[in-house]
Design an enzyme around this catalytic site. Structure first.
Site, PDB file in Angstrom:
ATOM      1  N   LYS A 141       0.843  -1.193   0.000  1.00  0.00           N
ATOM      2  CA  LYS A 141       0.000   0.000   0.000  1.00  0.00           C
ATOM      3  C   LYS A 141       0.875   1.238   0.000  1.00  0.00           C
ATOM      4  O   LYS A 141       1.991   1.157   0.530  1.00  0.00           O
ATOM      5  CB  LYS A 141      -0.982   0.013   1.173  1.00  0.00           C
ATOM      6  N   TYR A 226      -4.661   3.969   5.934  1.00  0.00           N
ATOM      7  CA  TYR A 226      -5.187   2.961   6.875  1.00  0.00           C
ATOM      8  C   TYR A 226      -6.541   3.400   7.433  1.00  0.00           C
ATOM      9  O   TYR A 226      -7.426   2.569   7.648  1.00  0.00           O
ATOM     10  CB  TYR A 226      -4.217   2.754   8.044  1.00  0.00           C
TER      11      TYR A 226
HETATM   12  P1  NDP Z   1      12.468   1.704   1.848  1.00  0.00           P
HETATM   13  O1  NDP Z   1      12.883   3.014   1.312  1.00  0.00           O
HETATM   14  O2  NDP Z   1      13.040   1.272   3.155  1.00  0.00           O
HETATM   15  O3  NDP Z   1      12.780   0.539   0.792  1.00  0.00           O
HETATM   16  C1  NDP Z   1      12.423   0.646  -0.545  1.00  0.00           C
HETATM   17  C2  NDP Z   1      13.397  -0.184  -1.372  1.00  0.00           C
HETATM   18  O4  NDP Z   1      13.025  -0.041  -2.727  1.00  0.00           O
HETATM   19  C3  NDP Z   1      14.841   0.279  -1.296  1.00  0.00           C
HETATM   20  O5  NDP Z   1      15.543  -0.257  -0.225  1.00  0.00           O
HETATM   21  C4  NDP Z   1      15.391  -0.195  -2.621  1.00  0.00           C
HETATM   22  O6  NDP Z   1      15.729  -1.564  -2.502  1.00  0.00           O
HETATM   23  C5  NDP Z   1      14.184  -0.142  -3.548  1.00  0.00           C
HETATM   24  N1  NDP Z   1      14.229   1.000  -4.477  1.00  0.00           N
HETATM   25  C6  NDP Z   1      14.218   0.899  -5.821  1.00  0.00           C
HETATM   26  N2  NDP Z   1      14.252   2.094  -6.390  1.00  0.00           N
HETATM   27  C7  NDP Z   1      14.295   2.998  -5.394  1.00  0.00           C
HETATM   28  C8  NDP Z   1      14.338   4.401  -5.360  1.00  0.00           C
HETATM   29  N3  NDP Z   1      14.337   5.143  -6.483  1.00  0.00           N
HETATM   30  N4  NDP Z   1      14.377   5.019  -4.171  1.00  0.00           N
HETATM   31  C9  NDP Z   1      14.358   4.306  -3.027  1.00  0.00           C
HETATM   32  N5  NDP Z   1      14.301   2.951  -2.999  1.00  0.00           N
HETATM   33  C10 NDP Z   1      14.272   2.303  -4.170  1.00  0.00           C
HETATM   34  O7  NDP Z   1      10.878   1.724   1.926  1.00  0.00           O
HETATM   35  P2  NDP Z   1       9.921   0.833   2.817  1.00  0.00           P
HETATM   36  O8  NDP Z   1      10.412  -0.557   2.854  1.00  0.00           O
HETATM   37  O9  NDP Z   1       9.682   1.512   4.111  1.00  0.00           O
HETATM   38  O10 NDP Z   1       8.552   0.939   1.985  1.00  0.00           O
HETATM   39  C11 NDP Z   1       8.362   0.264   0.765  1.00  0.00           C
HETATM   40  C12 NDP Z   1       6.865   0.146   0.478  1.00  0.00           C
HETATM   41  O11 NDP Z   1       6.251  -0.584   1.523  1.00  0.00           O
HETATM   42  C13 NDP Z   1       6.128   1.478   0.402  1.00  0.00           C
HETATM   43  O12 NDP Z   1       5.172   1.437  -0.617  1.00  0.00           O
HETATM   44  C14 NDP Z   1       5.448   1.611   1.750  1.00  0.00           C
HETATM   45  O13 NDP Z   1       4.254   2.356   1.694  1.00  0.00           O
HETATM   46  C15 NDP Z   1       5.173   0.161   2.080  1.00  0.00           C
HETATM   47  N6  NDP Z   1       5.157  -0.078   3.539  1.00  0.00           N
HETATM   48  C16 NDP Z   1       4.123  -0.776   4.061  1.00  0.00           C
HETATM   49  C17 NDP Z   1       4.089  -1.068   5.407  1.00  0.00           C
HETATM   50  C18 NDP Z   1       3.014  -1.921   5.937  1.00  0.00           C
HETATM   51  O14 NDP Z   1       2.923  -2.062   7.146  1.00  0.00           O
HETATM   52  N7  NDP Z   1       2.176  -2.522   5.095  1.00  0.00           N
HETATM   53  C19 NDP Z   1       5.119  -0.573   6.331  1.00  0.00           C
HETATM   54  C20 NDP Z   1       6.219   0.105   5.664  1.00  0.00           C
HETATM   55  C21 NDP Z   1       6.203   0.351   4.315  1.00  0.00           C
HETATM   56  P3  NDP Z   1      17.037  -2.191  -3.201  1.00  0.00           P
HETATM   57  O15 NDP Z   1      18.207  -1.464  -2.587  1.00  0.00           O
HETATM   58  O16 NDP Z   1      16.977  -3.612  -2.870  1.00  0.00           O
HETATM   59  O17 NDP Z   1      16.903  -1.902  -4.681  1.00  0.00           O
END
Ligand code: NDP
Length: 375
Positions: A141, A226
């Site tokens: 989401k 949410y």
């Molecule tokens: P992060 O920024 O921690 O991680 C995102 C990952 O995406 C990065 O580590 C990277 O992984 C990859 N990535 C690829 N392109 C990009 C870019 N241009 N900029 C940044 N990252 C990029 O985010 P979150 O893990 O916190 O969130 C990811 C998703 O999950 C969001 O949509 C958020 O809304 C959702 N979320 C949902 C939650 C829930 O409880 N359901 C809780 C937290 C987040 P790599 O280095 O491997 O390429």
């Protein structure tokens, strides 16, 4: 005013389970199977796309609690991190991809579904590419940043004949399930009002969540969603109209591009109204339903663990105890089960789309300073 008196009622008694046996495993799938059935094989392969904080903290560890889902792929821009993560989880290196080689998952029969855990603006692109590669999709989401993108994702799933699920993990855990049951079965009489509040104090001003192009918006897209989703599943209706106002300190370096706090009211076809709050500066973590003979609420309502459910009747506060379940394991198993059956998941693309319609109407209402009909 008298002090609230707390009574205990253990819901688990009804199911013959004991509190001590509270399971953290995936129970959505197992609940349907009955005690005599052998557990299903863990044969449904997921590729996780984006190894960020959510994937690291919750999704990858959740595979220890799944009954059907297993980790068979990782897609990352960081090859060393991906290799190290694969080794840590005992995943074969043939499941490693970069964003450039992602489309080759089409040729990998180990991978049945892709779980997209990227910044919001990348959800639509990777969902559509995954469906084109013939895979089922679970997308975090918010489903995407616009209604148009959500519609394109649903069309891609349909064209591929694959299932599309949105990562509304709360729908797969027992406290939320109990709240929905209490609302739908009118355990305390007809519903009079819904109040949903979701917020937290966001940190680092440089993060993508505070950049409009990446996040699609501010607190509404990340946490207020949410409250929107809860108002919809608790009422069992889709709202007709929204009235919203915004409060953002634009001199705060975090809020140069996106909104902070939003107050919004959703009017449902039955006449019910949900009063909601979304914030990036204050901690808000409560979903409450006011019914004729009492109120019931979750607080915390949206955390990944430690959820709580209370019933309030006059001065009596009753805590309801339920097992904690791994939301992510249950959700991944659920999609595996639905994909095998060829049926839509509980939180399908239309669920995600309907939330985005509400959020777009919220932004329109803020701009126009008047109520907006939801199209
Ligand atoms: P992060 O920024 O921690 O991680 C995102 C990952 O995406 C990065 O580590 C990277 O992984 C990859 N990535 C690829 N392109 C990009 C870019 N241009 N900029 C940044 N990252 C990029 O985010 P979150 O893990 O916190 O969130 C990811 C998703 O999950 C969001 O949509 C958020 O809304 C959702 N979320 C949902 C939650 C829930 O409880 N359901 C809780 C937290 C987040 P790599 O280095 O491997 O390429």
């Amino acid at each position: 005013m008298s002090n609230p008196q707390t009574t205990r009622r253990d819901f688990m008694r009804a199911t013959g389970a004991s509190l001590a046996a509270a399971s953290i495993g995936s129970a959505v799938a197992s609940a349907d199977q009955g005690a005599a059935t052998a557990p299903p094989a863990r044969t449904f392969g997921y590729a996780i796309v984006g190894i960020g904080s959510l994937a690291e903290a919750d999704i990858l560890p959740a595979f220890a609690h799944t009954q059907r889902a297993r980790l068979m792929g990782l897609v990352s821009g960081d090859a060393a991190k991906a290799r190290e993560t694969a080794a840590r989880y005992g995943m074969p290196e043939r499941g490693l991809y970069t964003y450039d080689t992602f489309d080759r998952i089409a040729d990998n029969p180990d991978i049945d579904a892709v779980y997209i855990v990227l910044p919001n603006n990348l959800h639509a692109e990777y969902t559509i590419r995954a469906h084109k590669a013939g895979k089922h999709v679970l997308v975090e989401k918010p489903m995407a940043n616009t209604v148009a993108d959500c519609e394109a994702m649903i069309a891609a799933a349909k064209a591929a004949g694959r299932q599309l699920a949105v990562g509304y993990r709360l729908r797969y855990e027992p406290f939320t399930e109990a709240m929905i049951r209490m609302a739908r079965e009118q355990e305390f009489g007809a519903l009079g009002a819904i109040v949903c509040e979701a917020g937290f104090n966001i940190g680092n001003p440089a993060q993508w969540r505070l950049q409009k192009a990446a996040a699609g918006g501010g607190s509404m897209m990340d946490i207020g969603i949410y409250a929107v989703n809860a108002a919809r599943y608790l009422s069992g209706e889709d709202p007709l109209e929204v009235t919203a106002t915004e409060s953002t300190n634009r001199s705060d370096p975090r809020f140069k591009e996106v909104e902070d706090t939003v107050h919004f009211h959703l009017r449902f076809p039955s006449g019910l109204i949900a009063s909601c709050l979304s914030s990036y500066t204050v901690n808000l973590n409560r979903f409450r339903v006011h019914a004729q003979r009492g109120s019931f609420e979750m607080e915390p309502a949206w955390n990944r663990t430690g959820l709580r459910l209370r019933v309030l009747r006059g001065s009596v506060v009753e805590q309801r105890y339920l097992p904690q379940r791994d939301h992510f394991a249950a959700m991944m198993d659920h999609l595996a089960e639905r994909a095998a059956a060829g049926t839509a998941p509980l939180t399908d693309g239309v669920d995600g789309l309907n939330d985005m319609k509400v959020i777009e109407a919220i932004y329109a209402s803020i701009q126009q300073r008047q109520p907006v009909r939801i199209g």
